[in-house]
Write an enzyme that holds these catalytic residues in place. Structure first.
Site, mmCIF file in Angstrom:
data_model
loop_
_atom_site.group_PDB
_atom_site.id
_atom_site.type_symbol
_atom_site.label_atom_id
_atom_site.label_comp_id
_atom_site.label_asym_id
_atom_site.label_seq_id
_atom_site.Cartn_x
_atom_site.Cartn_y
_atom_site.Cartn_z
ATOM 1 N N ARG A 185 0.841 -1.202 0.000
ATOM 2 C CA ARG A 185 0.000 0.000 0.000
ATOM 3 C C ARG A 185 0.881 1.259 0.000
ATOM 4 N NH1 ARG A 185 -1.768 1.712 4.612
ATOM 5 N NH2 ARG A 185 -2.396 -0.329 5.387
ATOM 6 N N TYR A 224 -16.650 17.517 -14.683
ATOM 7 C CA TYR A 224 -17.111 16.126 -14.635
ATOM 8 C C TYR A 224 -18.109 15.948 -13.476
ATOM 9 C CZ TYR A 224 -17.024 11.169 -13.556
ATOM 10 O OH TYR A 224 -17.391 9.896 -13.255
ATOM 11 N N LYS A 262 -8.439 7.534 -18.847
ATOM 12 C CA LYS A 262 -8.770 8.099 -20.149
ATOM 13 C C LYS A 262 -7.553 8.063 -21.085
ATOM 14 C CE LYS A 262 -12.645 8.476 -18.128
ATOM 15 N NZ LYS A 262 -12.751 9.232 -16.930
HETATM 16 C C1 LIG Z 1 -12.449 15.223 -16.392
HETATM 17 C C2 LIG Z 1 -12.563 14.032 -15.491
HETATM 18 N N1 LIG Z 1 -11.972 14.039 -14.285
HETATM 19 C C3 LIG Z 1 -12.056 12.994 -13.432
HETATM 20 C C4 LIG Z 1 -12.770 11.857 -13.761
HETATM 21 C C5 LIG Z 1 -12.861 10.726 -12.786
HETATM 22 O O1 LIG Z 1 -12.002 9.686 -13.156
HETATM 23 P P1 LIG Z 1 -12.260 8.131 -12.853
HETATM 24 O O2 LIG Z 1 -13.483 7.735 -13.625
HETATM 25 O O3 LIG Z 1 -10.990 7.497 -13.337
HETATM 26 O O4 LIG Z 1 -12.457 7.988 -11.388
HETATM 27 C C6 LIG Z 1 -13.388 11.799 -15.016
HETATM 28 C C7 LIG Z 1 -14.174 10.599 -15.391
HETATM 29 O O5 LIG Z 1 -14.865 10.580 -16.385
HETATM 30 C C8 LIG Z 1 -13.298 12.909 -15.898
HETATM 31 O O6 LIG Z 1 -13.892 12.914 -17.104
#
Ligand SMILES: Cc1ncc(COP(=O)(O)O)c(C=O)c1O
Length: 379
Positions: free
Chosen positions: A46, A98, A195
């Site tokens: 961890r 988001y 992503k």
């Molecule tokens: C701009 C943005 N930030 C953060 C996140 C969160 O990431 P995760 O889905 O890997 O937890 C996303 C998810 O779509 C996102 O589009």
């Protein structure tokens, strides 16, 4: 070194035991110690893992930062940043971002006494006006998910510095291939590595990158204390993804540009949101702070009804109807019912996110095939 070279080599050292060119997947929970507290720098997975270490070094390198930290998701990385704060602290954040970030802020951290003030950060003046003595963090996303709004990172960084406030920038949409917020004065870069960094829709992961050693220690303490760490296999996948980031982003940008222009000329398509249009609000700033405009596009139909949007969303074949973005394959999404469903409708509409908005993550397939798919679906 040019970015494309850095993406291939970042964080990579031949394995000290075998010379393996790829960092092995150290699938272990613990490490044998010679005597109590006598060890090779690895005590418990961890806290430390060699595959994660290689990835964290790579993350730092590709964002022009000193330190990288990997998390089990993008949301977990965001969560760690907010845990730097204490009850009574205020955060100024973007009113378009988001939906999961908004949910974490409004449904989890507000209960712990942290106040979130939502402003239109595309005008740095709004950020300046929202600063109070309790402001400890400014949180921006640029381009934003899903309306592709652009915030001037350097202008907001200047306000943050002048007021001794931390600036965190969610750089997920641009990726380090197109934008490096630390170079523009940000303190922390945030990624959903799920992503573009991973790039193949096969892993959930988050990342933070920073320059300040004290800040790194605080965030590392949160990472190991709260435990939202990614497994070594997932770290390996993101390390591998980063190698082709330069190539993939070129293809995403090229296809994104072709599709954005095609959509704009389509008689049944209304407003198209893409930062590369010269007449778009954020164009001048995007051109200055980004190396390309990316493969994320949102659009409305002239027949602005949810039913018509749902018909289009269900009619594509190459664009798969799914949440997420940034993979090699194209995706189509309905923010109002999918990625941004956690934002109350009133808030969404007020900030310009209509019920019929369609979001595309343009992949690296042939642009003509993608256009044909959209043409058949839109009709
Ligand atoms: C701009 C943005 N930030 C953060 C996140 C969160 O990431 P995760 O889905 O890997 O937890 C996303 C998810 O779509 C996102 O589009």
């Amino acid at each position: 070194m040019k970015p494309e070279t850095r993406f291939v080599h970042a964080g990579m050292q031949p394995d000290p035991f075998t010379g393996a060119i790829m960092t092995p997947i150290y699938q272990t929970s613990t490490y044998v110690q010679e005597a109590p507290a006598t060890h090779k720098g690895y005590e418990y997975a961890r806290s430390q893992n060699p595959t994660r270490k290689a990835l964290e070094d790579a993350l730092a390198e590709i964002e022009n930062g000193k330190f990288g930290l990997a998390f089990s998701s993008g949301v977990a990385a965001t969560d760690a940043v907010i845990k730097l704060l204490a009850p009574g602290d205020e955060v100024i954040c973007a009113n378009d971002m988001y939906g999961g970030t908004y949910r974490l802020f409004s449904k989890v951290f507000e209960r712990f006494g942290i106040k979130f003030v939502y402003v239109d950060t595309t005008d740095a003046g709004n950020v300046k006006s929202a600063v109070t003595p309790a402001t400890k963090l400014i949180w921006i996303e640029t381009p934003t998910n899903p309306l592709m709004n652009i915030t001037d990172i350097a202008a907001v960084a200047a306000i943050a510095k002048a007021n001794n406030i931390l600036l965190a920038v969610d750089n997920t949409f641009a990726s380090p291939a197109l934008q490096n917020p630390l170079d523009l004065g940000a303190d922390i870069v945030v990624h959903s590595a799920t992503k573009y960094l991973g790039g193949h829709s096969d892993v959930i992961q988050g990342a933070l990158v920073m320059n300040n050693a004290e800040l790194r220690e605080k965030l590392y303490f949160i990472q190991k204390s709260c435990g939202a760490v990614p497994g070594p296999m997932d770290c390996f996948l993101v390390l591998r993804g980063i190698k082709t980031l330069g190539l993939r982003m070129k293809a995403h940008c090229e296809n994104g540009s072709k599709i954005a222009h095609w959509l704009r000329n389509h008689p049944k398509v209304g407003k198209v949101y893409w930062p590369g249009f010269e007449d778009s609000k954020g164009y001048a700033v995007a051109k200055q702070q980004m190396k390309g405009f990316g493969g994320m596009i949102s659009f409305e139909l002239k027949n602005d009804s949810v039913d018509e949007a749902k018909r289009v969303l269900s009619s594509t074949h190459l664009f798969s109807l799914a949440e997420s973005l940034g993979g090699v394959e194209s995706l189509i999404n309905h923010p109002a019912s999918m990625t941004h469903a956690s934002i109350p409708r009133e808030e969404r509409i007020k900030n310009g996110l209509s019920d019929s908005l369609i979001r595309l993550s343009v992949g690296i397939e042939d642009a003509d095939d993608l256009i044909e798919d959209l043409k058949n679906a839109i009709g």
